[in-house]
Design a protein around this motif. Structure first.
Motif, mmCIF file in Angstrom:
data_model
loop_
_atom_site.group_PDB
_atom_site.id
_atom_site.type_symbol
_atom_site.label_atom_id
_atom_site.label_comp_id
_atom_site.label_asym_id
_atom_site.label_seq_id
_atom_site.Cartn_x
_atom_site.Cartn_y
_atom_site.Cartn_z
ATOM 1 N N LEU A 85 0.824 -1.205 0.000
ATOM 2 C CA LEU A 85 0.000 0.000 0.000
ATOM 3 C C LEU A 85 0.860 1.257 0.000
ATOM 4 N N PHE A 86 0.378 2.293 -0.687
ATOM 5 C CA PHE A 86 0.984 3.615 -0.560
ATOM 6 C C PHE A 86 -0.091 4.665 -0.827
ATOM 7 N N GLY A 87 0.049 5.839 -0.223
ATOM 8 C CA GLY A 87 -0.898 6.919 -0.475
ATOM 9 C C GLY A 87 -1.322 7.629 0.791
ATOM 10 N N ARG A 88 -2.232 8.583 0.623
ATOM 11 C CA ARG A 88 -2.762 9.376 1.735
ATOM 12 C C ARG A 88 -4.248 9.632 1.508
ATOM 13 N N TYR A 89 -4.990 9.702 2.617
ATOM 14 C CA TYR A 89 -6.387 10.121 2.555
ATOM 15 C C TYR A 89 -6.775 10.733 3.887
ATOM 16 N N ASN A 90 -7.304 11.958 3.823
ATOM 17 C CA ASN A 90 -7.757 12.634 5.039
ATOM 18 C C ASN A 90 -9.229 12.297 5.250
ATOM 19 N N ASP A 91 -9.491 11.277 6.056
ATOM 20 C CA ASP A 91 -10.833 10.765 6.298
ATOM 21 C C ASP A 91 -11.450 11.539 7.463
ATOM 22 N N PRO A 92 -12.607 12.193 7.274
ATOM 23 C CA PRO A 92 -13.210 12.970 8.366
ATOM 24 C C PRO A 92 -13.661 12.123 9.539
#
Length: 510
Positions: A85-92
């Motif tokens: 896995l790689f990446g970013r997500y700003n989950d509220p």
């Protein structure tokens, strides 16, 4: 044609005849004697008294959220899901999620001496994305940076979601590419149907500058120990890290590091060395997954894994502490892979009911679960047995026979082992509950969970309610390898109950 003659009121006519009065009294007495020897139910229209009282009860399970301190994310051979896995997500809801991928690489499965006249052209890293994503459903541009690891990875070492290998200050290379989430969803559907002719591919290619390519070519020219000994190879070429920079990207993506043939195909994850000799360009592929090296006969012990971090600040999960029961501020329940979140079900109220309900038989036991939100819902959930410290209860116990130490199945679990699926002793030591459908997986269909049928399992718990080693809690988590190889999530309604339909005797049965 034969006719049927129907005579009406023959018995009445007979009994009204003065000559038949005496005979009619004897006939009535005989009928009374015969029927008085039968069960009352033989009278038509009179119901038989019920011998079983059928009831149902809804038992609250006092649910809470548990976070584990770590999950094993390494990719050994033979697993159902192999993913970096790689990446970013700003989950509220779940917080700011970041994933970084790490992988060593090894010599080509087949290789031979390259002529000394060969000249280096280029070195290209190719990543085969498996169409898994977590995050925004919008089309977006992703930036990927590739770092060379400062230390070699060790295949015999366990790597977890909180393992943080050291990286240099600057990346080795970088690239940008566009991800259309709808296209990814469509590709998953096409790649899992029966028609293989319509399968989709998505490759990310990164050109690797610097001395690495020339060094690899020189090692092929002389076939040094670097090419024939894997430990020497990884000591010189330590591997890669896949990182999305801060403030960029809105998705976490998955890479499939495996290859399907003796040599990687044109679509597989690999490192490709291009060189020219005598006016002809040649390509040699290096691999990023453990495999036999067919030239040397030795095994290339290649490692890969993912680190997954979550910053819960400002979310309903803010303040959660590993292994401690947590009740979110919004009173909802949470499950997430990769960041180690599960929903705990406390069975204390079940045993309180069991102690007061004597000699009952369970007709049906349903765990009623309603999910109120998902971000990339996982394929399935599972119910795992928890111990008193909110850890997964292990399948096996240490035992000594003579002078030898070996593992044996937990004796309590062995008593009704058909109701459990026992994990391995390494990657999945947990005990999963088998549902009435005969599976330890609980499918999520159309993002809905619904009812989970657990009749036989709870009947066995009821029978063993006085055992000091009885199961006191269960954890609802993502099923199988997806719990360690994804960040998929589920949000549950807090009104989660165990509904039991049961029967108990109300009269003594002869």
């Amino acid at each position: 044609m034969r006719r049927t003659i129907i005579t009406l009121n023959r018995f009445t006519t007979f009994t009204q005849n003065w000559r038949g009065k005496k005979a009619s009294l004897w006939l009535c007495l005989l009928v009374l004697i015969i029927f008085s020897c039968k069960d009352d139910a033989n009278f038509i229209g009179l119901p038989k008294p019920p011998r079983l009282d059928v009831n149902y009860i809804d038992i609250p399970l006092n649910p809470s959220v548990i976070q584990y301190d770590r999950l094993l994310t390494v990719n050994p051979t033979g697993e159902n899901v192999t993913r970096i896995l790689f990446g970013r997500y700003n989950d509220p809801v779940f917080g700011n999620i970041e994933a970084r991928g790490f992988a060593s690489f090894g010599p080509p499965p087949y290789f031979s001496t390259v002529p000394g006249t060969a000249t280096f052209d280029s070195l290209v890293l190719q990543l085969n994305l498996d169409f898994y994503y977590y995050g925004s459903h919008n089309t977006s541009t992703q930036k990927l940076q590739v770092y060379e690891l400062l230390d070699s990875l060790n295949y015999s070492r366990s790597y977890y979601n909180n393992t943080t290998p050291a990286l240099p200050a600057l990346p080795l290379a970088e690239t940008t590419f566009t991800v259309n989430a709808t296209d990814f969803d469509d590709a998953i559907a096409l790649n899992t149907d029966a028609d293989t002719a319509n399968n989709k591919l998505f490759r990310v290619r990164v050109k690797i500058p610097g001395a690495m390519g020339n060094n690899l070519l020189n090692d092929l020219k002389t076939i040094t120990k670097t090419m024939t000994d894997f430990a020497t190879f990884t000591g010189k070429y330590r591997g890669f890290a896949f990182v999305v920079p801060n403030g960029m990207g809105d998705k976490i993506l998955g890479v499939n590091p495996t290859f399907r043939d003796a040599n990687p195909r044109v679509t597989d994850t690999k490192v490709s060395l291009y060189y020219t000799d005598g006016g002809t360009q040649v390509k040699v592929d290096y691999i990023l997954f453990a495999s036999v090296n067919y030239t040397t006969g030795f095994y290339s012990l290649i490692s890969s894994f993912s680190t997954i971090k979550a910053d819960r600040t400002g979310t309903p999960l803010s303040g959660i502490v590993p292994f401690q029961e947590f009740r979110p501020l919004d009173n909802r329940l949470y499950i997430q892979g990769g960041t180690s979140l599960l929903t705990k079900l406390d069975l204390k109220n079940f045993y309180t009911f069991a102690d007061t309900a004597l000699n009952v038989a369970f007709n049906s036991v349903e765990l009623i679960v309603k999910n109120v939100g998902t971000v990339k819902a996982p394929p399935a959930l599972s119910l795992r047995v928890l111990d008193s410290l909110n850890h997964f209860r292990v399948s096996y116990l240490d035992s000594i026979q003579g002078d030898s130490l070996f593992l044996r199945v937990d004796p309590y679990i062995a008593r009704f082992s058909s109701n459990f699926s026992l994990g391995s002793t390494v990657s999945e030591p947990a005990i999963s509950v088998v549902t009435d459908l005969g599976a330890s997986s609980i499918p999520i269909s159309g993002d809905e969970i619904g009812k989970i049928y657990l009749t036989e399992f709870f009947q066995q718990l009821y029978k063993r309610k006085n055992d000091p080693r009885k199961i006191k809690a269960l954890g609802l988590s993502i099923f199988g390898d997806n719990n360690r190889k994804s960040t998929s999530s589920v949000v549950l309604d807090p009104n989660l109950v165990l509904r039991i339909y049961y029967s108990k005797p109300v009269v003594k049965i002869r």
